[in-house]
Write a protein that holds these residues in place. Sequence first.
Motif, PDB file in Angstrom:
ATOM      1  N   HIS A   1      18.087  -5.540  -0.059  1.00 34.05           N
ATOM      2  CA  HIS A   1      17.189  -5.030  -1.335  1.00 34.05           C
ATOM      3  C   HIS A   1      15.431  -5.351  -0.871  1.00 34.05           C
ATOM      4  O   HIS A   1      14.638  -6.154  -2.271  1.00 34.05           O
ATOM      5  N   GLY A   2      14.823  -5.014   0.216  1.00 34.61           N
ATOM      6  CA  GLY A   2      13.367  -6.219   0.041  1.00 34.61           C
ATOM      7  C   GLY A   2      12.442  -4.809  -0.785  1.00 34.61           C
ATOM      8  O   GLY A   2      11.624  -4.066   0.124  1.00 34.61           O
ATOM      9  N   ARG A   3      12.620  -5.637  -1.715  1.00 37.80           N
ATOM     10  CA  ARG A   3      10.975  -5.200  -2.405  1.00 37.80           C
ATOM     11  C   ARG A   3       9.766  -5.936  -1.350  1.00 37.80           C
ATOM     12  O   ARG A   3       9.906  -6.071  -0.389  1.00 37.80           O
ATOM     13  N   ALA A   4       8.640  -3.670  -2.013  1.00 41.56           N
ATOM     14  CA  ALA A   4       8.223  -4.110  -1.235  1.00 41.56           C
ATOM     15  C   ALA A   4       7.157  -5.654  -1.130  1.00 41.56           C
ATOM     16  O   ALA A   4       7.079  -6.095  -2.588  1.00 41.56           O
TER      17      ALA A   4
ATOM     18  N   GLU B   1       0.552  -1.335   0.085  1.00 42.84           N
ATOM     19  CA  GLU B   1      -0.106   0.330  -0.446  1.00 42.84           C
ATOM     20  C   GLU B   1       0.894   1.446  -0.037  1.00 42.84           C
ATOM     21  O   GLU B   1       0.782   2.075  -0.678  1.00 42.84           O
ATOM     22  N   ILE B   2       1.951   0.992   0.409  1.00 39.73           N
ATOM     23  CA  ILE B   2       3.167   2.528   0.724  1.00 39.73           C
ATOM     24  C   ILE B   2       3.612   2.351  -0.412  1.00 39.73           C
ATOM     25  O   ILE B   2       3.748   3.870  -0.806  1.00 39.73           O
ATOM     26  N   ALA B   3       3.781   1.290  -0.709  1.00 42.37           N
ATOM     27  CA  ALA B   3       4.124   1.487  -2.403  1.00 42.37           C
ATOM     28  C   ALA B   3       3.404   2.170  -3.430  1.00 42.37           C
ATOM     29  O   ALA B   3       3.549   2.637  -4.187  1.00 42.37           O
ATOM     30  N   LEU B   4       2.703   1.285  -3.059  1.00 43.32           N
ATOM     31  CA  LEU B   4       1.333   2.275  -4.114  1.00 43.32           C
ATOM     32  C   LEU B   4       1.507   3.257  -4.680  1.00 43.32           C
ATOM     33  O   LEU B   4       1.396   4.347  -5.111  1.00 43.32           O
ATOM     34  N   ALA B   5       1.392   4.013  -3.331  1.00 43.26           N
ATOM     35  CA  ALA B   5       0.327   5.225  -2.799  1.00 43.26           C
ATOM     36  C   ALA B   5       2.003   6.420  -3.200  1.00 43.26           C
ATOM     37  O   ALA B   5       1.662   7.182  -4.288  1.00 43.26           O
ATOM     38  N   LEU B   6       3.304   5.742  -3.614  1.00 48.50           N
ATOM     39  CA  LEU B   6       4.377   6.639  -3.855  1.00 48.50           C
ATOM     40  C   LEU B   6       3.955   6.543  -5.356  1.00 48.50           C
ATOM     41  O   LEU B   6       4.312   7.627  -5.298  1.00 48.50           O
TER      42      LEU B   6
END
Length: 362
Positions: A204-207, A171-176
């Motif tokens: 390298h922890g992808r969302a 959700e945070i990645a999407l918002a960005l």
Amino acid sequence: MVPAGRRRKVSAAVKRAGAEALLVTQVADVRYLCGFTGSNAALIVRGSRLTMFTDGRYATQAKMEVDGADVVIVIDKPVAVAACEWAVAEGVKRCGFDAGVTTVGALEGLKAALPAKLRRSFFVAMRGLVAGLREVKDEIEQERMREAAALGCRLFDQVLELVVPGATEFEIALALEYMARSEGAEGMSFETIVAGGARSALPHGRATSAKIPRRGFVVMDFGVVLHGYCSDMTRTVHMGAARKDEFEVYEAVLAAQEAGVAAAKAGVTAGEIDNATRSVLVQAGLAEWFTHSTGHGVGLEVHEAPRLGKTQTQRLKAGMVVTIEPGVYLPGKFGVRIEDTVLVTGEGCEILTGTTKAWIEL
Ligand code: ZN
Ligand code: ZN
């Protein structure tokens, strides 16, 4: 508009390297030299003349974008083959190619298309000739990189209110990413990293669908692409009150990062910058958990030359844009990384990602 200086520099570099022409197939290199943003193109640099080959899908786009190069639309064969055949027809006997870009298979295909007598002698392997020119950003590029970095900073400030326990990393990645597009970005420079809790220890922890914990670190590393140029920044925030060990690691990483920024200056070697960050972590007894190099160049690509690693002897030049991003990763526990993108100058460097690096507790 593509500054004519780039064409002058590339033709001088080809001449210095002892070839009559250069085949350019990397799309970012093509874009740098003639402004074309399509995904399929080859370019021949011959003296001061540039000729770009692309396929029929891009006929209109090439007309609109290409500056300082002739355009040839190729119908029935790979564009690089057409480019080589054209060079041969023009009388070129020795043509450079980027050995860091062209695969063995692709090279075989290109050789097969040449007249038999040229197959052994035509290609001259060169590595990163255009990439080398791209290391130092001209004024137009510096301005674009400032804008891209500033957008990244604004997005970080805005997304903080969504970083709450229970929200997913997705959700945070999407918002960005949604905000980036809304603000005019063409896309993200790389897959957005949002890594909370123990996942912050993954460099390298992808969302993922993991939820942001009630307490612990959240690493956010992301970049936007604006007018073709990439931004790249990392900030690490803390959910809830920190334990002493968490705070100490954060302070050590921050001190290391600031030491790297303080060391960045034209004339200093890339290895010296790496040493500046690493030695702070050595002092703090954390160096074994700093498992990557200090940084990398950024520009049309998010990872480009130069590399800021321990063994790099290359000297920085004014106009280079590089990241400084030490991190400490304690497997199964937590991780912290802080990353700025900086523009190297004669006196030091200009931080393009000016967002605060002070401790943030949410
Ligand atoms: Zn990054
Ligand atoms: Zn980076």
